[in-house]
Design an enzyme around this catalytic site. Structure first.
Site, PDB file in Angstrom:
ATOM      1  N   LYS A   1     -29.283 -16.874  94.824  1.00  0.00           N
ATOM      2  CA  LYS A   1     -30.658 -16.393  94.900  1.00  0.00           C
ATOM      3  C   LYS A   1     -30.834 -15.276  93.876  1.00  0.00           C
ATOM      4  O   LYS A   1     -29.898 -14.509  93.622  1.00  0.00           O
ATOM      5  CB  LYS A   1     -30.917 -15.869  96.312  1.00  0.00           C
ATOM      6  CG  LYS A   1     -32.351 -15.443  96.582  1.00  0.00           C
ATOM      7  CD  LYS A   1     -32.490 -15.028  98.045  1.00  0.00           C
ATOM      8  CE  LYS A   1     -33.895 -14.586  98.374  1.00  0.00           C
ATOM      9  NZ  LYS A   1     -34.029 -14.185  99.784  1.00  0.00           N
TER      10      LYS A   1
ATOM     11  N   SER B   1     -35.323 -14.998 106.170  1.00  0.00           N
ATOM     12  CA  SER B   1     -35.229 -15.691 104.896  1.00  0.00           C
ATOM     13  C   SER B   1     -34.194 -16.798 104.766  1.00  0.00           C
ATOM     14  O   SER B   1     -34.251 -17.557 103.817  1.00  0.00           O
ATOM     15  CB  SER B   1     -34.983 -14.676 103.801  1.00  0.00           C
ATOM     16  OG  SER B   1     -35.318 -15.243 102.592  1.00  0.00           O
TER      17      SER B   1
ATOM     18  N   SER C   1     -38.052 -15.991 102.153  1.00  0.00           N
ATOM     19  CA  SER C   1     -38.251 -15.817 100.732  1.00  0.00           C
ATOM     20  C   SER C   1     -37.315 -16.678  99.886  1.00  0.00           C
ATOM     21  O   SER C   1     -37.438 -16.738  98.664  1.00  0.00           O
ATOM     22  CB  SER C   1     -38.009 -14.347 100.369  1.00  0.00           C
ATOM     23  OG  SER C   1     -36.685 -13.968 100.700  1.00  0.00           O
TER      24      SER C   1
END
Ligand code: GLN
Length: 475
Positions: free
Chosen positions: A75, A174, A150
């Site tokens: 990420k 998330s 997210s």
């Protein structure tokens, strides 16, 4: 190859029926084919191929690491030395990590192959991956739907087979929320189980490194590699890291006591198909000899507000470092120091990040500090204490991961409160600091995946992973 667990891939690598180079080429081809999903921001093509050749040599020499050939994506909030890092934000334009996050380094040390960097909501703030400076991420089977946030890019990449395991960060929901939206397994470990060194901070008392995969065994294996003490993070636990992967192979027959939170299942915002699917799972668990009891958790109404007060307060402080002087983007229109700060931050941060900085600064301001920040800290303590009390009588808490399945792109973009409600059931574990997992448990009428969430007591990842595997295999 996409649907194979790592253990099988490793067998083929060790038998010389597959090479890491072939594996990387396969994933690179999928990445290219699925470019329209906007899941990744960088692909380290040549580098991953060179690494793959190196690991192939090690496999031949029988000295390859525990994760040799495991294709991983990161990420865009985890530092990888000499690679760009932007946290999905324009404010970090041009920033290159000077060191690797501890979790990333531990993967590399075991010969995992890092293939790319994934899109995410700016600094992890969002529930749909529509708040990225690089545009939204689409769900793979239905491109009109969100991927969750997210970590949308992260989840979609695993969903679409771009890589096997993804490593990222979680502050609220998330990992579990996008995992539910994409039909994957997503684990948020206990706070402090994994070092936060090299993770771009959003809200430090909530932030964790989390994991996504199609296969729960892969999560257990990677967790065991990256968890544990680290001299660069004084908040990380020194508790011994058990062999999660060995535990996954053990035959576990214990019957457990599970609490389900009545008001989550009875919640008016819960999509009826999710309610029915979870109810069905509860019945199956009972039929398999487990005890499942409904409990009330009166503090549930306070969980989301507590999260949004504390997380924004911490974010306003953490993000003050992006000032146009020390990192990335600097507004070319600045004329003096105050205008440098103002213009850089106004142009560099997106709308949602600015909203949260304002909210966080407000709750920390002298007049409102006690009314909001201190009060929310007290409520957080109460929530944690009451969750811990539940674990005196029960092994797990069960609830839906999300109130709805993946919603349409743009559906909640104009209404931040509606968007925050997507985290209704997932922020609880982050507020309390305990581990939680989302596993795939069915589909709605439109064929969209439904997630079931299990929460366990501090540091009970082994039990949580083992039991989740049993549920996944349950008849
Ligand atoms: N959706 C939540 C938020 O916007 C949590 C996101 C996360 O875990 N990073 O804060």
């Amino acid at each position: 190859m996409q649907s194979l667990p790592y253990s099988q891939i490793r067998q083929s690598l060790d038998n010389n029926t597959l090479t890491c180079v072939e594996l990387v080429k396969y994933h690179l081809a999928v990445i290219e084919k699925k470019g329209h999903l906007n899941a990744f921001l960088s692909v380290y093509k040549n580098e991953a191929l060179t690494q793959a050749e190196e690991v192939d040599r090690k496999i031949k020499n029988r000295n390859a690491g525990k994760l040799a050939g495991l294709v991983v994506g990161l990420k865009d909030l985890l530092c990888y030395q000499d690679h760009p890092l932007q946290g999905g934000s324009k404010i970090l334009d041009g920033f290159v990590s000077q060191y690797s996050a501890t979790a990333v380094q531990r993967l590399l040390d075991e010969d995992a192959l890092i293939i790319g960097r994934q899109n995410c909501d700016e600094f992890g703030m969002g529930s749909s991956n529509e708040n990225s400076a690089f545009g939204p991420v689409a769900n793979d089977p239905d491109n009109t739907r969100v991927s969750g946030g997210s970590s949308g890019g992260w989840a979609v990449a695993v969903q679409a087979g771009m890589w096997l395991v993804a490593l990222g960060t979680v502050t609220g929901g998330s990992v579990r929320q996008p995992a539910a939206f994409c039909g994957l397994v997503g684990l948020k470990p206990t706070y402090s189980r994994i070092s936060r060194h090299g993770l771009a901070a959003y809200a430090s008392s909530f932030d964790c490194v989390g994991l996504f995969s199609n296969h729960i065994d892969d999560i257990a294996l990677v967790l065991e590699v990256i968890a544990g003490a680290d001299e660069f993070d004084s908040t990380v636990s020194h508790r011994e890291v058990p062999s999660y992967s060995t535990a996954m192979q053990e035959k576990e027959e214990r019957k457990f006591k599970i609490a389900y939170m009545r008001d989550t299942i009875e919640h008016p915002a819960l999509q009826p198909e999710i309610k029915n699917t979870i109810q069905e799972k509860i019945n199956r668990l009972k039929a398999n000899g487990h005890t499942v009891e409904g409990i009330d958790f009166p503090l549930n109404d306070y969980v989301l507000p507590t999260y949004y007060i504390l997380a924004t307060a911490e974010a306003s402080s953490n993000l003050s470092r992006y000032d146009g002087v020390r990192y990335g983007y600097r507004s070319p229109a600045a004329t003096d120091l105050p205008s440098l700060y103002k213009k850089t931050r106004s142009n560099g941060f997106g709308k949602e990040v600015q909203r949260r900085i304002l909210l966080g600064t407000f709750v920390l301001s002298a007049r409102y500090y006690d009314a909001y920040y201190t009060q929310a800290q007290r409520v957080r303590r109460l929530i944690r204490n009451q969750i811990k009390t539940i674990f005196n009588d029960f092994d797990f808490i069960l609830m839906p991961t999300t109130p709805t399945t993946a919603f349409a792109l743009g559906e909640h973009s104009d209404n931040p409160l509606e968007m925050y409600l997507a985290d209704l059931f997932s922020v609880q574990a982050n507020v309390a600091g305990v581990p939680a997992i989302s596993i795939h448990c069915g589909k709605d009428k439109q064929g969209l995946p439904i997630g079931l969430q299990l929460v366990a007591d501090d540091f009970e990842e082994s039990k949580l992973l083992q039991f989740s595997k049993r549920i996944l295999e349950m008849k």
